[in-house]
Design a protein around this motif. Sequence first.
Motif, short mmCIF file in Angstrom:
data_model
loop_
_atom_site.label_atom_id
_atom_site.label_comp_id
_atom_site.label_asym_id
_atom_site.label_seq_id
_atom_site.Cartn_x
_atom_site.Cartn_y
_atom_site.Cartn_z
N THR A 181 -3.33 7.19 7.51
CA THR A 181 -2.44 6.64 8.52
C THR A 181 -3.00 5.73 9.85
OG1 THR A 181 -2.38 8.55 10.24
CG2 THR A 181 -0.59 8.37 8.46
N GLU A 182 -4.37 5.78 9.45
CA GLU A 182 -5.23 5.03 10.60
C GLU A 182 -5.77 3.54 9.94
OE1 GLU A 182 -5.83 5.55 13.78
OE2 GLU A 182 -4.68 7.38 12.95
N GLU A 190 1.41 -3.91 1.54
CA GLU A 190 1.45 -2.96 2.81
C GLU A 190 1.41 -1.78 2.48
OE1 GLU A 190 1.12 -1.50 6.41
OE2 GLU A 190 0.57 -3.59 5.90
N GLY A 191 1.89 -1.12 1.47
CA GLY A 191 2.01 0.42 0.79
C GLY A 191 2.59 1.02 2.07
N GLU A 192 1.78 2.20 2.41
CA GLU A 192 2.45 3.22 3.43
C GLU A 192 2.39 2.92 4.91
OE1 GLU A 192 1.39 7.35 1.54
OE2 GLU A 192 -0.31 6.17 1.77
N GLY A 193 1.80 1.74 5.22
CA GLY A 193 2.13 1.25 6.65
C GLY A 193 0.93 1.23 7.46
N ARG A 194 -0.24 1.91 7.19
CA ARG A 194 -1.08 2.08 8.01
C ARG A 194 -1.42 0.97 8.91
NH1 ARG A 194 -6.48 1.86 5.62
NH2 ARG A 194 -6.30 0.93 3.65
N ASN A 195 -1.66 -0.34 8.24
CA ASN A 195 -2.25 -1.67 8.97
C ASN A 195 -1.00 -2.14 9.44
OD1 ASN A 195 -4.76 -1.35 7.69
ND2 ASN A 195 -4.02 -1.64 5.44
N GLY A 196 0.00 -2.33 8.86
CA GLY A 196 1.17 -3.09 9.64
C GLY A 196 1.70 -2.23 10.86
N VAL A 197 1.55 -0.95 10.74
CA VAL A 197 1.94 -0.36 12.05
C VAL A 197 0.79 -0.32 13.19
CG1 VAL A 197 2.20 2.15 12.93
CG2 VAL A 197 3.47 1.33 10.95
N VAL A 230 9.24 3.04 2.52
CA VAL A 230 9.99 3.75 3.42
C VAL A 230 9.10 4.78 4.21
CG1 VAL A 230 11.36 6.11 3.13
CG2 VAL A 230 11.92 4.04 1.51
N LYS A 231 7.80 5.00 3.66
CA LYS A 231 6.88 5.96 4.42
C LYS A 231 6.24 4.93 5.58
CE LYS A 231 4.04 8.62 1.98
NZ LYS A 231 3.23 9.15 1.01
N ALA A 232 6.07 3.77 5.28
CA ALA A 232 5.66 2.94 6.26
C ALA A 232 6.76 2.78 7.51
CB ALA A 232 5.39 1.42 5.85
N GLN A 233 8.17 2.61 6.98
CA GLN A 233 9.05 2.72 8.24
C GLN A 233 8.96 3.96 8.88
OE1 GLN A 233 10.62 0.37 9.55
NE2 GLN A 233 10.54 -1.26 7.96
N ALA A 234 8.69 5.38 8.28
CA ALA A 234 8.95 6.30 8.99
C ALA A 234 7.70 6.40 9.98
CB ALA A 234 8.67 7.37 7.97
N LEU A 235 6.46 5.91 9.30
CA LEU A 235 5.40 5.96 10.09
C LEU A 235 5.50 5.04 11.65
CD1 LEU A 235 2.15 6.72 10.74
CD2 LEU A 235 1.72 4.52 9.33
N ALA A 236 5.99 3.98 11.22
CA ALA A 236 6.26 2.94 12.35
C ALA A 236 7.42 3.90 13.59
CB ALA A 236 7.27 1.87 11.71
N ARG A 237 8.37 4.17 13.21
CA ARG A 237 9.13 5.15 14.03
C ARG A 237 8.37 6.17 14.76
NH1 ARG A 237 12.50 4.44 9.66
NH2 ARG A 237 12.36 6.85 8.90
N SER A 238 7.54 6.80 13.80
CA SER A 238 6.75 7.96 14.72
C SER A 238 5.81 7.52 15.47
CB SER A 238 6.05 8.78 13.40
OG SER A 238 4.70 7.97 13.16
N GLY A 288 -8.18 8.10 3.33
CA GLY A 288 -7.26 8.98 2.53
C GLY A 288 -8.20 9.47 1.27
N ILE A 289 -7.42 9.90 0.14
CA ILE A 289 -7.96 10.57 -0.93
C ILE A 289 -8.25 9.51 -2.03
CG2 ILE A 289 -6.58 12.71 -0.69
CD1 ILE A 289 -4.73 12.01 -2.86
N TYR A 290 -7.91 8.15 -2.03
CA TYR A 290 -8.18 7.39 -2.87
C TYR A 290 -9.24 6.43 -2.87
CZ TYR A 290 -4.47 9.14 -5.76
OH TYR A 290 -3.69 9.84 -6.87
N HIS A 291 -9.58 6.37 -1.45
CA HIS A 291 -10.69 5.39 -0.94
C HIS A 291 -11.54 6.06 -0.13
CE1 HIS A 291 -8.18 1.43 -0.94
NE2 HIS A 291 -8.26 1.82 -2.55
N ASN A 292 -12.70 6.72 -0.73
CA ASN A 292 -13.56 7.43 -0.11
C ASN A 292 -14.92 7.47 -0.34
OD1 ASN A 292 -14.39 9.77 1.67
ND2 ASN A 292 -12.44 10.67 1.62
#
Length: 195
Positions: free
Chosen positions: A15-16, A37-44, A64-72, A177-181
């Motif tokens: 999420t970072e 944008e994927g899950e929103g970490r950069n846009g948020v 959808v996860k990006a919008q949830a992250l933005a709300r949080s 995350g788990i895919y870029h490490n």
Amino acid sequence: MWDQRYAVDEYIYGTEPNSFLAEHAEMLRGPVLSLAEGEGRNGVFLASLGLKVHGVDGSNVGLVKAQALARSRGVEIQTEVADLGVFEPVANYYGSVVSIFAHLPSAIREKLYPLVERCLKPSGIILLEAYSEDQLVCDTGGPKDADMLMTLAKVEQEFPNCEPILLRKLEREVCEGIYHNGVASVVQFIGRKKP
């Protein structure tokens, strides 16, 4: 594939924000178009800096996860499900375009990148980080297809109307995350649209 990959509770790329993006975010002006944008970490993250963000991605599940992250985080981002192979951003509208690990086949880049240059306002900024072709021998993320990976020459050829402010290939630790490490070979580019 992406809907399936994102269909888990965790944020698979974290999420970072991408560290290269975070390091140079002060150069960006809004509105910002964020490709893949994927899950929103950069846009948020960019929205938290007060920038208006339009994140596009082929996966509704990711957005959808990006919008949830933005709300949080108490911010708003605009998201759009779009196939980057046919996506046409509004011309002369964006102050910046961000492309973080948005690995696309050359046939799509040939259509999309001229539109990306066209969508930037005069002196607009593009910020890109992608795995380099040298990443093929690494097991730390990215596609296993050289056509989808970048080189300095590809960047120069595919963004002819953007003056490089920074263009380099380097090895760096990527912890997203788990895919870029792990240690990875990346191309980093910041370009300014020529007048």
